[in-house]
Design a protein around this motif. Sequence first.
Motif, PDB file in Angstrom:
ATOM      1  N   VAL A   1       0.841  -1.197   0.000  1.00 25.92           N
ATOM      2  CA  VAL A   1       0.000   0.000   0.000  1.00 25.92           C
ATOM      3  C   VAL A   1       0.875   1.246   0.000  1.00 25.92           C
ATOM      4  O   VAL A   1       1.665   1.468   0.927  1.00 25.92           O
ATOM      5  CB  VAL A   1      -0.952   0.003   1.218  1.00 25.92           C
ATOM      6  N   GLY A   2       0.720   2.064  -1.010  1.00 25.77           N
ATOM      7  CA  GLY A   2       1.536   3.257  -1.137  1.00 25.77           C
ATOM      8  C   GLY A   2       1.360   4.231   0.011  1.00 25.77           C
ATOM      9  O   GLY A   2       0.242   4.561   0.386  1.00 25.77           O
ATOM     10  N   GLY A   3       2.472   4.689   0.598  1.00 25.11           N
ATOM     11  CA  GLY A   3       2.436   5.682   1.674  1.00 25.11           C
ATOM     12  C   GLY A   3       2.069   5.162   3.043  1.00 25.11           C
ATOM     13  O   GLY A   3       1.986   5.941   4.001  1.00 25.11           O
ATOM     14  N   LEU A   4       1.854   3.857   3.186  1.00 25.15           N
ATOM     15  CA  LEU A   4       1.455   3.309   4.486  1.00 25.15           C
ATOM     16  C   LEU A   4       2.599   3.417   5.489  1.00 25.15           C
ATOM     17  O   LEU A   4       3.750   3.115   5.166  1.00 25.15           O
ATOM     18  CB  LEU A   4       1.039   1.851   4.313  1.00 25.15           C
ATOM     19  N   GLN A   5       2.258   3.847   6.722  1.00 25.77           N
ATOM     20  CA  GLN A   5       3.279   4.036   7.746  1.00 25.77           C
ATOM     21  C   GLN A   5       3.068   3.176   8.983  1.00 25.77           C
ATOM     22  O   GLN A   5       3.991   3.009   9.785  1.00 25.77           O
ATOM     23  CB  GLN A   5       3.331   5.512   8.162  1.00 25.77           C
TER      24      GLN A   5
END
Length: 400
Positions: free
Chosen positions: A153-157
């Motif tokens: 998932v793009g940008g998941l932190q």
Amino acid sequence: MTTVILRKHKEESLLRYHHWVFSGAIAKIVLDKDYPYSTPQEGEIVKVVDSIGKILGVGHYQIGSIAVRMLVFGTDSLPADFFSDRIRNAYKIRKQLGLVSAENNTYRLIHGEGDFLPGLVVDIYDKAAVVQAHSVGMHLYRHEIAQTLMQTVGGLQSVFYKSADTLPYKAPVEGEKQGYLTGDNSGEEVWAKENGLLFRIDWLQGQKTGFFIDQRDNRRLVEHYAHGRDVLNMFCYTGGFSVYALRGGARMVHSVDVSEKAITLTEANVRKNFPATTAHQSFAKDAFDYMADIRDHYDLIILDPPAFAKHRDAVAHALKGYRRLNAKAIEQIRKGGLLFTFSCSQAVDKEQFRLAVFSAAAEVGRKVRILHQLHQPADHPVNICHPESEYLKGLVLYVE
């Protein structure tokens, strides 16, 4: 690997790729000769075969009426890339649906059987994922799932695990049931965006994963009809329908929930999106008490109660509750008013719910017309081979 042998003819649903094996369909369970326990362990992967030994697939074993949740069919082993393949495919579909955008960063990524991952739910809120396991089998893979989410998932932190209330309560579960699997957002407020509107997400204390994503499309429909109307949002929780009604140009919006905490979240969400509005009021009050005398006060009412029936034994009681609730609203809404009414009880089917609502209309002697039949959005897909993954149903009624 433990082998589950089915009774004769009980393989038919699995040949149609239904994901559940019920305990009554099992003839016997055969353990490997060096197996260290006397019975299968909850959450372990087992092989399922028919009465003559033909391989049907593998799944997670569990104690209860649903004895196996099938993961793959037609093979006797779980592929090494099983989780990564299915999570990446689910993310690809959400991107194709346009749910990953500057205007929307809130969506369901994994919807159990609907995404061929039975027992697993994953919701995305901007840079955070909230994971719920509904089976011990998925619980055992929680760290692998979290790692795959971070890679996919793009940008998941961060990945927060919230399964204390969803895992089988009698299961001998080892390890954490709630907490961060990776990253940590605990020191900051998370404001997720849905169709350009902002909502405070509290997955630590909130219901489900913190927000009811499944009403996204239906909230947009409320916005479409809200202009110039006096709106009542019953069981408002975080005020999603209320915020959309305000953006739609409602003259007045009242939000009602028995929970003070829900009212606090509703008011915060209204202020965040419409800081200068004077069109909104909220009330912490029981639904039936509030609706005792609201005759002609509203011409758009939303009824989105919690599940009245969480299992089939409670269906009859639930239908009485839906009938009573809808009778109150239909009786008191203004002439020409719109009623949005919902059931999220999986055990109550569409026809049962519709009959309860129509019985309510007949009881109070008002004519109603169905304008829309509502359901869950595309990020809550229904597995065509597993109709139980369809749970949300709703009607928009025009009341003469």
